[in-house]
Design an enzyme around this catalytic site. Sequence first.
Site, short mmCIF file in Angstrom:
data_model
loop_
_atom_site.label_atom_id
_atom_site.label_comp_id
_atom_site.label_asym_id
_atom_site.label_seq_id
_atom_site.Cartn_x
_atom_site.Cartn_y
_atom_site.Cartn_z
N LYS A 35 0.85 -1.20 0.00
CA LYS A 35 0.00 0.00 0.00
C LYS A 35 0.89 1.25 0.00
O LYS A 35 2.11 1.15 0.19
CB LYS A 35 -0.92 -0.02 1.22
CG LYS A 35 -0.20 -0.11 2.55
CD LYS A 35 -1.17 -0.35 3.70
CE LYS A 35 -0.43 -0.49 5.01
NZ LYS A 35 -1.21 -0.11 6.16
N ARG A 131 -8.98 -0.55 16.70
CA ARG A 131 -8.91 0.42 15.61
C ARG A 131 -9.90 0.04 14.52
O ARG A 131 -10.67 0.84 14.06
CB ARG A 131 -7.47 0.46 15.07
CG ARG A 131 -7.24 1.50 14.01
CD ARG A 131 -5.82 1.46 13.47
NE ARG A 131 -5.51 0.23 12.73
CZ ARG A 131 -4.42 0.04 12.02
NH1 ARG A 131 -3.48 1.00 11.97
NH2 ARG A 131 -4.20 -1.09 11.37
N TYR A 260 18.43 28.97 8.00
CA TYR A 260 17.25 29.68 8.52
C TYR A 260 17.23 29.67 10.05
O TYR A 260 17.53 28.65 10.68
CB TYR A 260 15.96 29.00 8.05
CG TYR A 260 15.61 29.25 6.61
CD1 TYR A 260 15.37 30.54 6.16
CD2 TYR A 260 15.49 28.20 5.72
CE1 TYR A 260 15.03 30.78 4.83
CE2 TYR A 260 15.14 28.42 4.40
CZ TYR A 260 14.91 29.71 3.97
OH TYR A 260 14.57 29.93 2.65
N MET A 308 13.71 23.72 2.20
CA MET A 308 12.87 22.93 1.28
C MET A 308 13.72 22.10 0.33
O MET A 308 13.41 20.94 0.04
CB MET A 308 11.95 23.86 0.48
CG MET A 308 10.94 23.11 -0.36
SD MET A 308 9.92 24.18 -1.37
CE MET A 308 8.99 25.06 -0.15
#
Length: 364
Positions: A35, A131, A260, A308
């Site tokens: 999956k 679940r 950053y 990024m």
Amino acid sequence: MSRPAKAYIDLLALRHNCELANSLAPNSRTMAIIKANAYGHGVLPVARALEPLVPAFGVTCLEEAIELREGGITKPVCLLEGTFSDDEIPLAAELGFWLSVVNKQQQQSILRASLKTPVTVWICVDSGMHRLGIAVDDIESTYRMLAASRNVASDIVIATHFACADELASDLTYRQLQQFKAGVASLANADTVPLSLDNSAGLLGWPETHADWNRPGIMLYGSSPFSVPHAEADRLQPVMTLRSSVIALRDVPVGDSVGYGARWSAQRPSRIATVAIGYGDGYPVHAPDGTPVLVNKQRCSMVGRVSMDMITVDVTDLPTVAVGDEVILWGKGLSVNEVAGCAGTISYELLTRMPRRVPRVYSG
Ligand SMILES: Cc1ncc(COP(=O)(O)O)c(C=O)c1O
């Protein structure tokens, strides 16, 4: 020329891991869980590589299963969450998909469907994870009703899923096993009905839970489900190696910061390599200073915030590093589990969310 950030997928390693899964439980059948784009590895190349080794595949939903058929995969495909609307059921039956029944609504939908061919059903039981799945007490009635329906093929499987099989000291797995067995014992054909319990951790760590079908996922991709060394899991080979290159180098004096937010500052005269990989390429944005990366196969520390498209790496101790040199973010030589642990996440997440913009390069 192209941007060097690429995920190299080793299909030989994939097959090795699948063969290990098969050999750990020689009396079971393996449903390969592919999956979420085969945990980020690219579902069609993975399915094609595994199809000779396994009798069935497991995916989450109809859309994922159809992608496999359109790609030429002919083996049975099980929808692990079943269907979400009634119109999916005839299509699933026609295409040879197996349907999980995870609640009463899905059971009713299958019973009242109008099908040309019967569908194979996996009854998913909630043995304690709470679940998904029908209650243990409902196994007998659910099985009886489905088995009596012309819509359902005779090879019904009863399945459950473990919450803590990756924790080898947890007793929840035993309690789930007992609950599950007690529920199955209520069936007239309790001794012969096919069962399925194990994910990768169950298959690797809990031999007493091996059953007719095992459903390994993460181990196929070479990542151990355990946070501790484990004789069998340590034989897995990483399938994805995320690689890029150094694209810039600079000297940073003591006290100057990098990146950053100026999160990291040089404590010594430092040589900083900028690498073409960032959170836009699936590298975890929360990776802290000190997260290991391999530059020319040598361990170095990532320093400064992840951008990024770039990260910065302290290569002060590797004076020969040059622009263009190879950087491995995880895979061969650096386990994805270790990087995930540094970043406060799990290998499943790092692999699965690998974005489209990172080309997959297949070998083997
Ligand atoms: C029902 C079911 N079986 C098997 C698996 C495979 O689990 P793992 O990747 O831990 O082997 C999953 C994955 O989440 C699952 O949902």
